[in-house]
Motif scaffolding. Structure first.
Motif, PDB file in Angstrom:
ATOM      1  N   PHE A 115     -37.500 -30.539  79.172  1.00 18.50           N
ATOM      2  CA  PHE A 115     -37.823 -30.609  80.597  1.00 18.50           C
ATOM      3  C   PHE A 115     -36.549 -30.521  81.427  1.00 18.50           C
ATOM      4  N   ALA A 116     -35.803 -29.452  81.213  1.00 19.38           N
ATOM      5  CA  ALA A 116     -34.522 -29.324  81.897  1.00 19.38           C
ATOM      6  C   ALA A 116     -34.690 -29.254  83.406  1.00 19.38           C
ATOM      7  N   ASP A 117     -35.829 -28.710  83.873  1.00 21.32           N
ATOM      8  CA  ASP A 117     -36.007 -28.562  85.311  1.00 21.32           C
ATOM      9  C   ASP A 117     -36.545 -29.826  85.959  1.00 21.32           C
ATOM     10  N   CYS A 118     -36.969 -30.803  85.163  1.00 23.25           N
ATOM     11  CA  CYS A 118     -37.492 -32.070  85.672  1.00 23.25           C
ATOM     12  C   CYS A 118     -38.560 -31.836  86.737  1.00 23.25           C
ATOM     13  N   VAL A 119     -39.553 -31.067  86.382  1.00 23.05           N
ATOM     14  CA  VAL A 119     -40.675 -30.751  87.265  1.00 23.05           C
ATOM     15  C   VAL A 119     -41.934 -31.386  86.708  1.00 23.05           C
ATOM     16  N   GLY A 120     -42.678 -32.066  87.559  1.00 21.42           N
ATOM     17  CA  GLY A 120     -43.961 -32.614  87.157  1.00 21.42           C
ATOM     18  C   GLY A 120     -45.092 -31.707  87.608  1.00 21.42           C
ATOM     19  N   LEU A 121     -46.318 -32.078  87.236  1.00 20.56           N
ATOM     20  CA  LEU A 121     -47.498 -31.332  87.653  1.00 20.56           C
ATOM     21  C   LEU A 121     -48.535 -32.313  88.182  1.00 20.56           C
ATOM     22  N   ALA A 122     -49.218 -31.929  89.267  1.00 22.38           N
ATOM     23  CA  ALA A 122     -50.242 -32.786  89.861  1.00 22.38           C
ATOM     24  C   ALA A 122     -51.165 -31.947  90.728  1.00 22.38           C
ATOM     25  N   PRO A 123     -52.408 -32.387  90.923  1.00 26.27           N
ATOM     26  CA  PRO A 123     -53.296 -31.710  91.874  1.00 26.27           C
ATOM     27  C   PRO A 123     -52.784 -31.892  93.299  1.00 26.27           C
ATOM     28  N   PRO A 124     -53.339 -31.150  94.254  1.00 28.12           N
ATOM     29  CA  PRO A 124     -52.789 -31.172  95.618  1.00 28.12           C
ATOM     30  C   PRO A 124     -53.213 -32.351  96.481  1.00 28.12           C
ATOM     31  N   GLY A 125     -54.310 -33.029  96.166  1.00 25.05           N
ATOM     32  CA  GLY A 125     -54.815 -34.058  97.063  1.00 25.05           C
ATOM     33  C   GLY A 125     -54.899 -35.427  96.426  1.00 25.05           C
ATOM     34  N   ASP A 126     -54.543 -36.473  97.195  1.00 23.34           N
ATOM     35  CA  ASP A 126     -54.611 -37.856  96.713  1.00 23.34           C
ATOM     36  C   ASP A 126     -54.017 -37.990  95.314  1.00 23.34           C
ATOM     37  N   THR A 127     -52.755 -37.624  95.193  1.00 21.15           N
ATOM     38  CA  THR A 127     -52.120 -37.485  93.884  1.00 21.15           C
ATOM     39  C   THR A 127     -52.121 -38.765  93.055  1.00 21.15           C
ATOM     40  N   GLY A 128     -52.044 -39.924  93.720  1.00 23.40           N
ATOM     41  CA  GLY A 128     -52.035 -41.174  92.969  1.00 23.40           C
ATOM     42  C   GLY A 128     -53.323 -41.432  92.235  1.00 23.40           C
ATOM     43  N   TYR A 129     -54.396 -40.793  92.684  1.00 27.39           N
ATOM     44  CA  TYR A 129     -55.712 -40.935  92.061  1.00 27.39           C
ATOM     45  C   TYR A 129     -56.071 -39.729  91.200  1.00 27.39           C
ATOM     46  N   THR A 130     -56.003 -38.536  91.802  1.00 29.67           N
ATOM     47  CA  THR A 130     -56.540 -37.358  91.120  1.00 29.67           C
ATOM     48  C   THR A 130     -55.700 -36.921  89.928  1.00 29.67           C
ATOM     49  N   THR A 131     -54.392 -37.184  89.949  1.00 28.54           N
ATOM     50  CA  THR A 131     -53.566 -36.822  88.791  1.00 28.54           C
ATOM     51  C   THR A 131     -54.068 -37.531  87.541  1.00 28.54           C
ATOM     52  N   ALA A 132     -54.382 -38.812  87.692  1.00 26.58           N
ATOM     53  CA  ALA A 132     -54.875 -39.582  86.549  1.00 26.58           C
ATOM     54  C   ALA A 132     -56.172 -39.014  86.012  1.00 26.58           C
ATOM     55  N   VAL A 133     -57.106 -38.691  86.899  1.00 28.12           N
ATOM     56  CA  VAL A 133     -58.405 -38.188  86.450  1.00 28.12           C
ATOM     57  C   VAL A 133     -58.253 -36.797  85.832  1.00 28.12           C
ATOM     58  N   ALA A 134     -57.377 -35.979  86.409  1.00 33.48           N
ATOM     59  CA  ALA A 134     -57.153 -34.647  85.851  1.00 33.48           C
ATOM     60  C   ALA A 134     -56.537 -34.716  84.461  1.00 33.48           C
ATOM     61  N   ILE A 135     -55.786 -35.779  84.183  1.00 32.99           N
ATOM     62  CA  ILE A 135     -55.167 -35.956  82.863  1.00 32.99           C
ATOM     63  C   ILE A 135     -56.224 -36.155  81.782  1.00 32.99           C
ATOM     64  N   LEU A 136     -57.331 -36.813  82.110  1.00 36.51           N
ATOM     65  CA  LEU A 136     -58.265 -37.278  81.091  1.00 36.51           C
ATOM     66  C   LEU A 136     -58.871 -36.149  80.257  1.00 36.51           C
ATOM     67  N   GLY A 137     -59.260 -35.052  80.885  1.00 36.91           N
ATOM     68  CA  GLY A 137     -59.842 -33.945  80.139  1.00 36.91           C
ATOM     69  C   GLY A 137     -58.864 -33.302  79.185  1.00 36.91           C
ATOM     70  N   LEU A 138     -57.613 -33.174  79.606  1.00 36.38           N
ATOM     71  CA  LEU A 138     -56.579 -32.619  78.726  1.00 36.38           C
ATOM     72  C   LEU A 138     -56.277 -33.564  77.573  1.00 36.38           C
ATOM     73  N   ALA A 139     -56.162 -34.852  77.893  1.00 32.26           N
ATOM     74  CA  ALA A 139     -55.858 -35.829  76.846  1.00 32.26           C
ATOM     75  C   ALA A 139     -56.966 -35.890  75.812  1.00 32.26           C
ATOM     76  N   GLY A 140     -58.200 -35.645  76.222  1.00 29.37           N
ATOM     77  CA  GLY A 140     -59.325 -35.695  75.300  1.00 29.37           C
ATOM     78  C   GLY A 140     -59.626 -34.394  74.593  1.00 29.37           C
TER      79      GLY A 140
END
Length: 210
Positions: free
Chosen positions: A109-134
Motif C-alpha cells: 500500500f505504497a500510495d496509502c489510499v483507502g476505499l469507501a462509498p461516497p455517502g455517510d462513510t462512517g456507516y456505509t463503509t462498514a456495511v459495504a465491507i460485509l459482502g466482500l468479507a463473506g
C-alpha cells in the motif's frame, strides 16, 4: 421446525430475486444489480443482500465464471455494484496527528489510499465491507467494473476499505466521541453515533475472520 426455517429463508431469497431494481432491463447482459432504500445508499443495501445469499452457501469461486442462478445474477452482480460505487480516500494525518501510513509495507500500500462509498462513510463503509468479507473469494480479481477497484483482488479492496474505516475512527480532541465513529469519518463534533459503531465493529470482525 428447522425445515420450516429453511423454507422461510428460501422464500426470502426468492423475494430478493424479484425485487432487484430494473431487473427486466438488466437481464441477461448486465454486470451489476442492486436494491434501493429510502436514504439513497443502495450500495449498503446491496451488500447486505449479497451477504444474505452468501450465508446460505451461494458464493462465487475466485476467477471462475459462476453458473448458478443466484451466484451469477445476484452475488456476482451485487458485489460488482458495490465495487462500482467505491471512491478513493487519501489516508492523511488524522486530527490528533496520527498517520496510518507509517509502517505500511511499501510493496502493498505504497500510495496509502483507502476505499469507501461516497455517502455517510462512517456507516456505509462498514456495511459495504460485509459482502466482500463473506465472499470466500479474496483472490478474485475485479475485471468487470471500471473505477478505482479495477484489476484489484477482493482481498486488496477489502484491506483498503478496512484501512479507510480504521483511519476514520474519531480521535478529535480527546472528547467523548473519541474511539467511536460518526456518520462521516473523523467527525469534528466530539461525538460517536451508536447506529454506526455496531456496524463498524462487525465489519472489522468479519474482515479479520476473512
Amino acid at each position: 421446525r428447522s425445515l420450516g426455517i429453511n423454507m422461510a429463508i428460501q422464500d426470502g431469497l426468492r423475494f430478493l430475486w424479484t425485487s432487484q431494481v430494473d431487473r427486466a432491463a438488466n437481464f441477461p447482459a448486465g454486470s451489476t444489480t442492486h436494491w434501493n432504500d429510502t436514504f439513497s445508499f443502495p450500495y449498503a443495501d446491496t451488500s447486505l443482500v449479497v451477504l444474505a445469499f452468501e450465508n446460505q452457501g451461494y458464493k462465487i469461486t475466485a476467477n471462475t465464471p459462476p453458473t448458478g442462478i443466484y451466484e451469477k445474477y445476484i452475488v456476482r452482480r451485487g458485489l460488482n455494484y458495490v465495487l462500482s460505487n467505491l471512491d478513493s480516500v487519501a489516508l492523511g494525518i488524522t486530527p490528533q496527528g496520527n498517520n496510518p501510513c507509517v509502517g505500511v509495507p511499501a510493496a502493498t500500500f505504497a500510495d496509502c489510499v483507502g476505499l469507501a462509498p461516497p455517502g455517510d462513510t462512517g456507516y456505509t463503509t462498514a456495511v459495504a465491507i460485509l459482502g466482500l468479507a463473506g465472499s470466500g473469494a479474496l483472490n478474485h480479481i475485479n475485471t468487470e467494473v471500471p473505477g478505482v477497484t479495477f484489476n484489484k483482488t477482493y482481498g486488496e479492496i477489502l484491506q483498503r476499505m478496512v484501512n479507510a474505516l480504521a483511519w476514520g475512527q474519531n480521535d478529535v480532541d480527546g472528547g467523548p466521541g473519541r474511539g467511536g465513529w460518526d456518520y462521516n469519518f473523523n467527525s469534528p463534533f466530539s461525538r460517536a453515533d451508536g447506529s454506526t459503531i455496531g456496524w463498524d465493529v462487525l465489519a472489522l470482525l468479519d474482515a479479520a475472520a476473512a
